[in-house]
Design an enzyme around this catalytic site. Structure first.
Site, mmCIF file in Angstrom:
data_model
loop_
_atom_site.group_PDB
_atom_site.id
_atom_site.type_symbol
_atom_site.label_atom_id
_atom_site.label_comp_id
_atom_site.label_asym_id
_atom_site.label_seq_id
_atom_site.Cartn_x
_atom_site.Cartn_y
_atom_site.Cartn_z
ATOM 1 N N ALA A 187 -22.920 1.226 79.262
ATOM 2 C CA ALA A 187 -22.641 0.738 77.907
ATOM 3 C C ALA A 187 -23.939 0.768 77.100
ATOM 4 C CB ALA A 187 -22.103 -0.683 77.987
ATOM 5 N N GLU A 245 -18.610 3.163 86.049
ATOM 6 C CA GLU A 245 -17.230 2.671 85.887
ATOM 7 C C GLU A 245 -16.334 3.773 85.291
ATOM 8 O OE1 GLU A 245 -18.674 -0.885 83.772
ATOM 9 O OE2 GLU A 245 -17.427 -2.038 85.155
HETATM 10 C C1 3H9 Z 1 -22.861 -1.999 81.055
HETATM 11 O O1 3H9 Z 1 -22.694 -0.847 81.317
HETATM 12 C C2 3H9 Z 1 -21.739 -3.003 80.877
HETATM 13 C C3 3H9 Z 1 -20.433 -2.521 81.394
HETATM 14 O O2 3H9 Z 1 -20.273 -2.790 82.760
HETATM 15 C C4 3H9 Z 1 -19.290 -3.226 80.755
HETATM 16 C C5 3H9 Z 1 -19.186 -3.258 79.290
HETATM 17 C C6 3H9 Z 1 -17.890 -3.826 78.800
HETATM 18 N N1 3H9 Z 1 -28.226 1.429 76.364
HETATM 19 O O3 3H9 Z 1 -35.825 3.206 80.862
HETATM 20 P P1 3H9 Z 1 -36.241 4.340 80.034
HETATM 21 C C7 3H9 Z 1 -32.876 3.576 76.434
HETATM 22 S S1 3H9 Z 1 -24.395 -2.620 80.805
HETATM 23 C C8 3H9 Z 1 -29.073 1.654 75.352
HETATM 24 O O4 3H9 Z 1 -37.536 4.256 79.326
HETATM 25 P P2 3H9 Z 1 -36.194 5.914 82.442
HETATM 26 C C9 3H9 Z 1 -34.138 2.775 76.687
HETATM 27 O O5 3H9 Z 1 -34.158 1.601 75.918
HETATM 28 C C10 3H9 Z 1 -25.467 -1.203 80.955
HETATM 29 N N2 3H9 Z 1 -30.299 2.224 75.531
HETATM 30 O O6 3H9 Z 1 -36.208 5.710 80.865
HETATM 31 C C11 3H9 Z 1 -35.213 3.765 76.283
HETATM 32 O O7 3H9 Z 1 -35.287 3.737 74.892
HETATM 33 P P3 3H9 Z 1 -36.694 3.892 74.135
HETATM 34 C C12 3H9 Z 1 -25.680 -0.838 82.366
HETATM 35 C C13 3H9 Z 1 -30.635 2.562 76.763
HETATM 36 O O8 3H9 Z 1 -35.995 7.372 82.630
HETATM 37 C C14 3H9 Z 1 -34.626 5.104 76.703
HETATM 38 O O9 3H9 Z 1 -33.224 4.887 76.854
HETATM 39 N N3 3H9 Z 1 -26.704 0.180 82.451
HETATM 40 C C15 3H9 Z 1 -29.789 2.360 77.859
HETATM 41 O O10 3H9 Z 1 -37.377 5.265 83.066
HETATM 42 C C16 3H9 Z 1 -35.178 5.626 78.000
HETATM 43 O O11 3H9 Z 1 -35.077 4.607 78.984
HETATM 44 C C17 3H9 Z 1 -27.971 -0.104 82.766
HETATM 45 O O12 3H9 Z 1 -28.315 -1.224 83.051
HETATM 46 C C18 3H9 Z 1 -28.526 1.769 77.625
HETATM 47 N N4 3H9 Z 1 -27.640 1.547 78.616
HETATM 48 O O13 3H9 Z 1 -34.906 5.144 82.976
HETATM 49 C C19 3H9 Z 1 -28.939 1.041 82.745
HETATM 50 N N5 3H9 Z 1 -30.406 2.786 78.982
HETATM 51 O O14 3H9 Z 1 -37.155 5.265 74.474
HETATM 52 C C20 3H9 Z 1 -30.141 0.677 81.933
HETATM 53 C C21 3H9 Z 1 -31.597 3.260 78.586
HETATM 54 O O15 3H9 Z 1 -36.346 3.677 72.714
HETATM 55 N N6 3H9 Z 1 -31.100 1.750 81.863
HETATM 56 N N7 3H9 Z 1 -31.749 3.136 77.258
HETATM 57 O O16 3H9 Z 1 -37.579 2.821 74.713
HETATM 58 C C22 3H9 Z 1 -31.974 2.034 82.851
HETATM 59 O O17 3H9 Z 1 -31.967 1.444 83.916
HETATM 60 C C23 3H9 Z 1 -32.997 3.083 82.587
HETATM 61 O O18 3H9 Z 1 -33.185 3.186 81.206
HETATM 62 C C24 3H9 Z 1 -32.595 4.492 83.125
HETATM 63 C C25 3H9 Z 1 -33.615 5.544 82.623
HETATM 64 C C26 3H9 Z 1 -32.606 4.454 84.655
HETATM 65 C C27 3H9 Z 1 -31.247 4.887 82.606
#
Ligand code: 3H9
Length: 719
Positions: free
Chosen positions: A61, A103
């Site tokens: 999300a 999901e």
């Molecule tokens: C969810 O899914 C809820 C659902 O179950 C139910 C809903 C009803 N959204 O970390 P990075 C941005 S909750 C928005 O530096 P990496 C991040 O801010 C979600 N933005 O790179 C950054 O922006 P900026 C569950 C996001 O390669 C840029 O992407 N998902 C999101 O070291 C690069 O990120 C998670 O918890 C997002 N979901 O790591 C995953 N994700 O460049 C959360 C990333 O402006 N994300 N951004 O600073 C991560 O764990 C890491 O970002 C990921 C990439 C592993 C994906």
């Protein structure tokens, strides 16, 4: 936001397009809903593949949307519609499938993953649970024990592990989308009833009730007040005990509670704060995006005590060639053994070969002549460090960066010992240095943006969360710790016990209260610093009173304990007593209680009843007040820097977001009002006097934390 193409004649390919991680924003969800309808309505299309652009399936999300009004099609019905589709839908997972991304894949009928992909349900780390059916589908697919593990820890698993669990159907080393398209063609005519995970029974081990009880106990113990891990267990229990529809209803209720909780807001703030610290800036205007780092191939560590050993291990594990220097023969021998052991244990855990060959040991400083960067990690003594910096400046090539691992000494004084002061920065590691995530990169007035950029990049390469901070006594972390420790001692003088103060702080969420922590790290460390500062002993020549130093209140309690040889765990006595030296089980010590009574009597202090609120407010608000001073002085660029330092370096409970975020949630006017109250009661304690920036923020209507930088800028420009 999502693109549709028809491939191989009969496969509808939906590609999510929302850089950087194809998060499921409103526009992406709308795209998926529309394009699924199109694929299902085209008679030529027999099956569908969903993938993400740029080799990334989906990061879940869109967290940025959580703070605002929800718009666009909701995720749960969208995933249900995919699962209910009359044509097979295959998820082609490259890069990552996390949270809502996984999901979505669980709603598909098949999952094909690239061998380098990682999948997981990390919602718990954001204060949530997998609330788009993940908590109900995952246990039905991979069983309750494995699902509990993934959902309560939020850990990412490799494609190979996912295949073992049955979470994906196939992994490939080739082009995942091509493999998925071929797969989709093969299964085009296969019946789908057996592929809809929501219809599966939830297979439970016979002792499932015991399992839930054990996991719940573990989660309660380790969560330290966080509510999401508990809700995650409850949601999986619903999957195990209720039909799917009722389980989904329970998931929805639990998610609604979490979603509006302060903890989820704190954890989501912290997610972005961790990323914000990488975009560092200096008061000179130098910034992360305009300052290029220089590559470091070979590094050196000077001094192989506890810190030097940890730093050497961190560098070697990250693939750097390291020259590790220790001038004392015995210490060198011990260090070699200890470092090899640490590398071997680490390599075993990670299933790789130990990086023993990355290290060359040396007994004299000449052996670092050709390195690109040196980290000095000798004893915390200014005279000694100055001498080492003079030697390094003479020995190293002129372009070598010279860094000091110090927890608070003046970087400028060290820079002044060298030919190229612009190449000198502080690198404050936290013990154990190969484990702790935090690194304070400290710039002095002469440090160049090049040196800061290089140290920040090195920190990133060795797996640290690096925060650039200015040069002052104690930098950010230890400077804020001082008033916190000081208040804890004053509370003892006024009637509290170490057990009570620790209990309050641990209930708040700290892993250890201040006194248990002091016993662990050793009371003598601070005592030596206070002696060097001329604080520890009352000066008989000036007749300095015992409880006053330099015109301010001082508590000699810690010094008095040290005089008795009570250094904490290592001597078996400190603020607590231990069965034997080195033991970790702290027990209340009747001796200490009588000692406190006598001390109060000697100084005519009347013990009063101190409650939970007073302990928390005095310890935390004095620390927060110092945080505002740090922002005002320009030592930290923004509140995120302070919060990241406190969560990663000082075990501040992450679900409270960090001290500055906590202040914002309590309300800045309340923090100000309570500080005023305590300062009035203790006018000899300057750390309780509310600082200018805090007053200014309150006067500006207590803007949200994301807007503080504007007020800080104004305050600094007026200085
Ligand atoms: C969810 O899914 C809820 C659902 O179950 C139910 C809903 C009803 N959204 O970390 P990075 C941005 S909750 C928005 O530096 P990496 C991040 O801010 C979600 N933005 O790179 C950054 O922006 P900026 C569950 C996001 O390669 C840029 O992407 N998902 C999101 O070291 C690069 O990120 C998670 O918890 C997002 N979901 O790591 C995953 N994700 O460049 C959360 C990333 O402006 N994300 N951004 O600073 C991560 O764990 C890491 O970002 C990921 C990439 C592993 C994906």
């Amino acid at each position: 936001m999502a693109q549709y193409t028809r491939v191989s004649g009969s496969v509808g390919l939906i590609t999510l397009q929302s850089p950087p991680v194809n998060a499921l924003s409103a526009a992406v969800r709308q795209g998926i809903v529309d394009l699924m309808q199109r694929a299902l309505s085209e008679p030529e299309v027999k099956s569908v593949v969903i993938c993400g652009q740029n080799g990334i399936f989906c990061g879940g999300a869109d967290i940025k949307e959580f703070g605002g009004q929800m718009s666009g099609p909701p995720l749960i019905p969208m995933i249900h519609a995919i699962e209910a589709a009359s044509k097979p839908v295959v998820a082609a997972i490259e890069g990552i499938a996390l949270g809502g991304g996984l999901e979505l894949a669980l709603g598909c009928h098949y999952r094909i993953a690239h061998s380098k992909a990682r999948v997981g349900l990390p919602e718990v780390t954001l204060g949530l649970l997998p609330g788009a059916g993940g908590s109900q589908r995952l246990p039905r697919l991979i069983g309750v024990p494995a699902a509990l593990d993934l959902i309560t820890t939020g850990r990412h698993v490799t494609a190979a592990e996912a295949l073992k669990f049955g979470l994906v159907d196939q992994i490939t080393d080739h082009n995942t989308v091509n493999v998925a398209v071929k797969f989709a063609q093969r299964v085009a005519d296969q019946p789908l009833d057996a592929r809809r995970i929501s219809t599966y029974p939830c297979l439970c081990p016979s002792d499932v009730a015991v399992l839930f009880e054990e996991v719940m106990q573990r989660v309660r113990r380790t969560a330290r007040g966080a509510i999401a891990p508990i809700a995650c267990v409850q949601a999986v229990r619903a999957a195990a005990t209720l039909p799917y529809n009722q389980g989904m209803e329970r998931e929805r209720e639990l998610m609604a509670t979490l979603f509006t909780s302060g903890q989820a807001r704190a954890l989501q703030y912290f997610f972005f704060a961790q990323r914000a610290v990488g975009r560092w800036s200096m008061p000179s205007g130098a910034r992360w995006d305009t300052s290029k780092p220089r590559p470091v191939h070979k590094a050196a560590v000077i001094g192989l005590g506890t810190m030097g050993r940890g730093i050497t291990v961190a560098l070697a594990q990250a693939g750097f060639s390291v020259v590790a220097v220790e001038t004392q023969e015995k210490q060198l021998m011990e260090a070699k053994q200890a470092i090899s052991g640490m590398l071997e244990r680490g390599a075993k855990r990670r299933g790789v070969a130990p990086a023993l060959d990355k290290i060359n040991y040396g007994r004299n400083i000449q052996s670092v002549a050709d390195v690109d960067l040196v980290i000095e990690a000798v004893f915390e003594d200014m005279a000694l460090k100055k001498k080492v910096f003079q030697q390094l400046s003479a020995v190293c090539k002129p372009s070598t960066f010279l860094c000091s691992n110090t927890s608070g000494l003046d970087i400028d004084q060290l820079a002044c010992q060298t030919r190229n002061p612009e190449l000198v920065v502080g690198m404050h590691f936290f013990a154990p240095a190969h484990v702790m995530k935090l690194l304070e990169v400290v710039y002095g007035p002469k440090s160049s943006p090049l040196a800061v950029a290089t140290a920040m990049q090195l920190g990133k390469k060795i797996g640290k969360v690096s925060v650039a901070v200015g040069n002052c006594r104690g930098f950010v972390g230890n400077r804020m710790l001082k008033p916190y420790l000081e208040q804890a001692l004053f509370l003892l003088e006024e009637g509290a016990t170490p057990e009570f103060v620790d209990q309050v702080l641990e209930e708040f969420g700290f892993a250890m209260g201040v006194f248990r922590m002091s016993d662990l790290s050793g009371l003598d460390v601070g005592w030596k610093v206070r002696m060097a500062d001329g604080l520890a002993m009352p000066d008989p020549t000036t007749g300095q009173p015992t409880r006053l130093r330099q015109g301010r209140r001082y508590s000699p309690l810690g010094d008095l304990l040290c005089e008795q040889g009570r250094f904490g765990q290592k001597t078996g006595r400190g603020w607590y007593q231990y069965d034997k030296p080195g033991s970790q089980v702290a027990k209340p010590d009747p001796w200490l209680h009588s000692f406190l009574d006598e001390y109060r009597a000697r100084h005519a202090l009347v013990a009063h009843r101190i409650d939970h609120q007073e302990v928390l407010e005095r310890c935390l608000y004095s620390m927060i007040n110092e945080g505002f001073r740090i922002l005002e002085d320009g030592i930290a660029a923004g509140p995120e820097d302070i919060d990241v330092i406190y969560v990663f370096g000082y075990s501040w409970p992450r679900h409270h977001g960090g001290p500055m975020f906590y202040a914002a949630t309590v309300g800045l006017n309340k923090v100000l009002e309570r500080l005023e109250h305590y300062y009035q009661a203790h006018p000899d304690v300057p750390s309780l006097q509310p600082c200018h920036l805090l007053r200014k923020l309150v006067a500006s209507g207590s803007p949200p934390i994301q807007k503080w930088r504007e007020v800080i800028k104004k305050v600094r420009s007026q200085l």
